[in-house]
Design an enzyme around this catalytic site. Structure first.
Site, PDB file in Angstrom:
ATOM      1  N   HIS A 171      35.000 -13.350 -35.786  1.00 56.10           N
ATOM      2  CA  HIS A 171      34.260 -13.830 -36.956  1.00 56.10           C
ATOM      3  C   HIS A 171      32.775 -13.688 -36.648  1.00 56.10           C
ATOM      4  CE1 HIS A 171      37.647 -16.328 -38.760  1.00 56.10           C
ATOM      5  NE2 HIS A 171      38.084 -16.178 -37.534  1.00 56.10           N
ATOM      6  N   GLY A 227      42.808 -22.402 -33.361  1.00 48.68           N
ATOM      7  CA  GLY A 227      42.644 -22.264 -34.810  1.00 48.68           C
ATOM      8  C   GLY A 227      42.932 -20.882 -35.346  1.00 48.68           C
ATOM      9  N   GLN A 228      43.665 -20.080 -34.565  1.00 54.12           N
ATOM     10  CA  GLN A 228      43.974 -18.723 -35.037  1.00 54.12           C
ATOM     11  C   GLN A 228      45.095 -18.785 -36.066  1.00 54.12           C
ATOM     12  OE1 GLN A 228      45.203 -15.996 -31.946  1.00 54.12           O
ATOM     13  NE2 GLN A 228      45.103 -14.214 -33.309  1.00 54.12           N
ATOM     14  N   ILE A 276      37.672 -13.659 -46.847  1.00 49.59           N
ATOM     15  CA  ILE A 276      38.042 -14.061 -48.210  1.00 49.59           C
ATOM     16  C   ILE A 276      37.683 -15.520 -48.486  1.00 49.59           C
ATOM     17  CG2 ILE A 276      40.417 -14.894 -47.784  1.00 49.59           C
ATOM     18  CD1 ILE A 276      41.287 -13.046 -50.109  1.00 49.59           C
ATOM     19  N   HIS A 302      40.684 -10.631 -33.838  1.00 49.58           N
ATOM     20  CA  HIS A 302      39.511 -10.365 -34.677  1.00 49.58           C
ATOM     21  C   HIS A 302      38.378 -11.279 -34.249  1.00 49.58           C
ATOM     22  CE1 HIS A 302      41.951 -13.502 -36.591  1.00 49.58           C
ATOM     23  NE2 HIS A 302      40.822 -14.036 -37.025  1.00 49.58           N
TER      24      HIS A 302
HETATM   25  P1  AMP Z   1      41.604 -17.063 -37.935  1.00 46.46           P
HETATM   26  O1  AMP Z   1      41.976 -18.362 -38.618  1.00 46.46           O
HETATM   27  O2  AMP Z   1      40.607 -17.170 -36.849  1.00 46.46           O
HETATM   28  O3  AMP Z   1      42.863 -16.322 -37.522  1.00 46.46           O
HETATM   29  O4  AMP Z   1      40.882 -16.182 -39.038  1.00 46.46           O
HETATM   30  C1  AMP Z   1      41.555 -15.578 -40.095  1.00 46.46           C
HETATM   31  C2  AMP Z   1      40.552 -15.363 -41.194  1.00 46.46           C
HETATM   32  O5  AMP Z   1      41.061 -14.364 -42.049  1.00 46.46           O
HETATM   33  C3  AMP Z   1      40.284 -16.599 -42.045  1.00 46.46           C
HETATM   34  O6  AMP Z   1      38.890 -16.932 -41.985  1.00 46.46           O
HETATM   35  C4  AMP Z   1      40.711 -16.168 -43.449  1.00 46.46           C
HETATM   36  O7  AMP Z   1      39.864 -16.672 -44.449  1.00 46.46           O
HETATM   37  C5  AMP Z   1      40.634 -14.668 -43.355  1.00 46.46           C
HETATM   38  N1  AMP Z   1      41.510 -13.921 -44.246  1.00 46.46           N
HETATM   39  C6  AMP Z   1      42.837 -14.117 -44.442  1.00 46.46           C
HETATM   40  N2  AMP Z   1      43.320 -13.221 -45.311  1.00 46.46           N
HETATM   41  C7  AMP Z   1      42.262 -12.436 -45.673  1.00 46.46           C
HETATM   42  C8  AMP Z   1      42.120 -11.330 -46.557  1.00 46.46           C
HETATM   43  N3  AMP Z   1      43.154 -10.826 -47.259  1.00 46.46           N
HETATM   44  N4  AMP Z   1      40.884 -10.771 -46.686  1.00 46.46           N
HETATM   45  C9  AMP Z   1      39.839 -11.265 -46.002  1.00 46.46           C
HETATM   46  N5  AMP Z   1      39.918 -12.298 -45.144  1.00 46.46           N
HETATM   47  C10 AMP Z   1      41.116 -12.880 -44.985  1.00 46.46           C
END
Ligand code: AMP
Ligand code: ZN
Length: 116
Positions: A104, A95-96, A33, A102
């Site tokens: 990236h 940075g999670q 997002i 998941h």
């Molecule tokens: P992390 O910070 O590695 O845990 O990654 C979490 C990621 O999820 C971040 O890059 C956010 O931008 C992404 N994110 C959070 N909520 C959503 C959502 N509803 N749809 C798509 N991506 C999301």
């Protein structure tokens, strides 16, 4: 955070909408997002695993499947030849921010190393 409050579990359950790039029985791949690169896709296992710290040997197949699917998606997105990064942030200093494991998939521009 339990699976019940988990935003990625809600996306997997289709309770929250997302732009789905690919899905199968084990995982869902969606557009991030808040993209940090022209291609920024999240590969999310359907199973709620809070982070790599909680992943067990029985999760090896699913984690391997996530990585190999990322490579296939990179190819489909046209970034395989130029290169890309596949990263999983773990814990606070990693940075999670979403406690559901998941990867990236980032590409479409030259990425710097080391990350900040
Ligand atoms: P992390 O910070 O590695 O845990 O990654 C979490 C990621 O999820 C971040 O890059 C956010 O931008 C992404 N994110 C959070 N909520 C959503 C959502 N509803 N749809 C798509 N991506 C999301
Ligand atoms: Zn979850």
């Amino acid at each position: 955070m339990s699976a019940a409050d988990c935003i990625f579990c809600k996306i997997v359950a289709e309770e929250i909408s997302a732009r789905i790039i690919y899905q199968d029985d084990e995982l869902i791949a969606i557009e991030d997002i808040n993209p940090a690169a022209p291609v920024h896709i999240l590969l999310i296992p359907r199973k709620h695993i809070p982070s790599l710290n909680e992943a067990g040997l029985d999760d090896a197949d699913i984690l391997g499947h996530l990585q190999l699917t990322a490579a296939r998606i990179a190819n489909g997105q046209g970034i395989a030849a130029s290169g890309y990064r596949l990263v999983s942030n773990c814990g606070e200093w990693g940075g999670q921010t979403v406690m559901h494991v998941h990867y990236h998939l980032l590409g479409g521009r030259e990425l710097r190393w080391p990350p900040g």
